[in-house]
Design a protein around this motif. Structure first.
Motif, PDB file in Angstrom:
ATOM      1  N   SER A  14       0.847   6.816  -6.724  1.00  0.00           N
ATOM      2  CA  SER A  14      -0.295   7.697  -6.961  1.00  0.00           C
ATOM      3  C   SER A  14       0.091   9.164  -6.786  1.00  0.00           C
ATOM      4  O   SER A  14      -0.313  10.018  -7.579  1.00  0.00           O
ATOM      5  CB  SER A  14      -1.425   7.328  -5.999  1.00  0.00           C
ATOM      6  OG  SER A  14      -2.511   8.193  -6.142  1.00  0.00           O
ATOM      7  N   ARG A  15       0.880   9.441  -5.763  1.00  0.00           N
ATOM      8  CA  ARG A  15       1.345  10.820  -5.542  1.00  0.00           C
ATOM      9  C   ARG A  15       2.182  11.320  -6.704  1.00  0.00           C
ATOM     10  O   ARG A  15       2.178  12.502  -7.027  1.00  0.00           O
ATOM     11  CB  ARG A  15       2.140  10.913  -4.249  1.00  0.00           C
ATOM     12  CG  ARG A  15       1.288  11.000  -2.999  1.00  0.00           C
ATOM     13  CD  ARG A  15       2.119  11.361  -1.784  1.00  0.00           C
ATOM     14  NE  ARG A  15       3.000  10.280  -1.380  1.00  0.00           N
ATOM     15  CZ  ARG A  15       2.659   9.260  -0.598  1.00  0.00           C
ATOM     16  NH1 ARG A  15       1.424   9.180  -0.142  1.00  0.00           N
ATOM     17  NH2 ARG A  15       3.521   8.341  -0.265  1.00  0.00           N
ATOM     18  N   GLN A  16       2.908  10.426  -7.335  1.00  0.00           N
ATOM     19  CA  GLN A  16       3.771  10.808  -8.466  1.00  0.00           C
ATOM     20  C   GLN A  16       3.028  10.776  -9.793  1.00  0.00           C
ATOM     21  O   GLN A  16       3.599  11.059 -10.837  1.00  0.00           O
ATOM     22  CB  GLN A  16       4.995   9.886  -8.525  1.00  0.00           C
ATOM     23  CG  GLN A  16       5.909  10.052  -7.348  1.00  0.00           C
ATOM     24  CD  GLN A  16       7.092   9.114  -7.411  1.00  0.00           C
ATOM     25  OE1 GLN A  16       7.269   8.357  -8.351  1.00  0.00           O
ATOM     26  NE2 GLN A  16       7.916   9.148  -6.377  1.00  0.00           N
ATOM     27  N   GLY A  17       1.754  10.424  -9.760  1.00  0.00           N
ATOM     28  CA  GLY A  17       0.939  10.403 -10.964  1.00  0.00           C
ATOM     29  C   GLY A  17       1.196   9.201 -11.860  1.00  0.00           C
ATOM     30  O   GLY A  17       0.934   9.246 -13.062  1.00  0.00           O
ATOM     31  N   LEU A  18       1.690   8.117 -11.292  1.00  0.00           N
ATOM     32  CA  LEU A  18       1.957   6.915 -12.103  1.00  0.00           C
ATOM     33  C   LEU A  18       0.806   5.941 -12.065  1.00  0.00           C
ATOM     34  O   LEU A  18       0.056   5.840 -11.218  1.00  0.00           O
ATOM     35  CB  LEU A  18       3.231   6.214 -11.579  1.00  0.00           C
ATOM     36  CG  LEU A  18       4.483   7.065 -11.614  1.00  0.00           C
ATOM     37  CD1 LEU A  18       5.645   6.297 -10.985  1.00  0.00           C
ATOM     38  CD2 LEU A  18       4.826   7.461 -13.025  1.00  0.00           C
ATOM     39  N   LEU A  52       0.820  -1.213   0.000  1.00  0.00           N
ATOM     40  CA  LEU A  52       0.000   0.000   0.000  1.00  0.00           C
ATOM     41  C   LEU A  52       0.853   1.263   0.000  1.00  0.00           C
ATOM     42  O   LEU A  52       0.518   2.238  -0.671  1.00  0.00           O
ATOM     43  CB  LEU A  52      -0.949   0.004   1.194  1.00  0.00           C
ATOM     44  CG  LEU A  52      -2.092  -1.008   1.128  1.00  0.00           C
ATOM     45  CD1 LEU A  52      -2.887  -0.988   2.430  1.00  0.00           C
ATOM     46  CD2 LEU A  52      -2.980  -0.739  -0.063  1.00  0.00           C
ATOM     47  N   ALA A  53       1.965   1.245   0.712  1.00  0.00           N
ATOM     48  CA  ALA A  53       2.866   2.402   0.718  1.00  0.00           C
ATOM     49  C   ALA A  53       3.419   2.649  -0.678  1.00  0.00           C
ATOM     50  O   ALA A  53       3.501   3.798  -1.132  1.00  0.00           O
ATOM     51  CB  ALA A  53       4.000   2.180   1.715  1.00  0.00           C
ATOM     52  N   ALA A  54       3.773   1.582  -1.390  1.00  0.00           N
ATOM     53  CA  ALA A  54       4.287   1.730  -2.757  1.00  0.00           C
ATOM     54  C   ALA A  54       3.204   2.253  -3.698  1.00  0.00           C
ATOM     55  O   ALA A  54       3.465   3.119  -4.540  1.00  0.00           O
ATOM     56  CB  ALA A  54       4.821   0.389  -3.255  1.00  0.00           C
ATOM     57  N   ARG A  55       1.983   1.755  -3.557  1.00  0.00           N
ATOM     58  CA  ARG A  55       0.880   2.236  -4.400  1.00  0.00           C
ATOM     59  C   ARG A  55       0.570   3.704  -4.126  1.00  0.00           C
ATOM     60  O   ARG A  55       0.323   4.476  -5.047  1.00  0.00           O
ATOM     61  CB  ARG A  55      -0.388   1.399  -4.163  1.00  0.00           C
ATOM     62  CG  ARG A  55      -0.328  -0.035  -4.614  1.00  0.00           C
ATOM     63  CD  ARG A  55      -0.309  -0.151  -6.136  1.00  0.00           C
ATOM     64  NE  ARG A  55      -1.424   0.482  -6.770  1.00  0.00           N
ATOM     65  CZ  ARG A  55      -2.456  -0.125  -7.306  1.00  0.00           C
ATOM     66  NH1 ARG A  55      -2.508  -1.426  -7.311  1.00  0.00           N
ATOM     67  NH2 ARG A  55      -3.428   0.562  -7.863  1.00  0.00           N
ATOM     68  N   ASN A  56       0.578   4.091  -2.856  1.00  0.00           N
ATOM     69  CA  ASN A  56       0.321   5.485  -2.507  1.00  0.00           C
ATOM     70  C   ASN A  56       1.402   6.398  -3.071  1.00  0.00           C
ATOM     71  O   ASN A  56       1.099   7.481  -3.583  1.00  0.00           O
ATOM     72  CB  ASN A  56       0.218   5.656  -0.996  1.00  0.00           C
ATOM     73  CG  ASN A  56      -1.068   5.096  -0.443  1.00  0.00           C
ATOM     74  OD1 ASN A  56      -2.047   4.924  -1.157  1.00  0.00           O
ATOM     75  ND2 ASN A  56      -1.048   4.782   0.844  1.00  0.00           N
ATOM     76  N   GLU A  57       2.655   5.985  -2.997  1.00  0.00           N
ATOM     77  CA  GLU A  57       3.748   6.787  -3.535  1.00  0.00           C
ATOM     78  C   GLU A  57       3.604   6.927  -5.056  1.00  0.00           C
ATOM     79  O   GLU A  57       3.786   8.017  -5.602  1.00  0.00           O
ATOM     80  CB  GLU A  57       5.094   6.160  -3.199  1.00  0.00           C
ATOM     81  CG  GLU A  57       6.287   6.941  -3.694  1.00  0.00           C
ATOM     82  CD  GLU A  57       6.380   8.350  -3.123  1.00  0.00           C
ATOM     83  OE1 GLU A  57       6.956   9.223  -3.817  1.00  0.00           O
ATOM     84  OE2 GLU A  57       5.879   8.586  -2.016  1.00  0.00           O
TER      85      GLU A  57
END
Length: 82
Positions: free
Chosen positions: A78-82, A71-76
């Motif tokens: 998402s923040r970067q617009g990937l 989840l931390a990787a997915r959130n990061e």
């Protein structure tokens, strides 16, 4: 004090596969196995990168820890617009 499954489960360094994410019991951190040093240590790197460190006392991640890292990787991402 009662022991938990995570306290009872231990991995030998030679049992760890390159690229596997394990828990370093000495530092209380997860790390990616980057290499083996002799038969008694592995080199770990933080999941999000950084400097490697040597570890001897390891255990597998719990399901909760794996989910948290995912989840931390997915959130990061998402923040970067990937």
């Amino acid at each position: 004090m009662a022991t938990t499954d995570t306290e009872q489960t231990t991995l030998k360094p030679q049992e760890c596969e390159l690229g596997e994410v394990v828990w370093d019991k000495g530092k209380s951190l997860p790390g990616v196995v980057m290499g083996h040093l002799g038969g008694d240590r592995v080199q770990l790197r933080a999941v999000n990168g950084g400097r490697e460190w040597d570890a001897r006392s390891l255990r597998p991640l719990t399901a909760r820890e794996r989910l948290s890292l995912h989840l931390a990787a997915r959130n990061e991402a998402s923040r970067q617009g990937l």
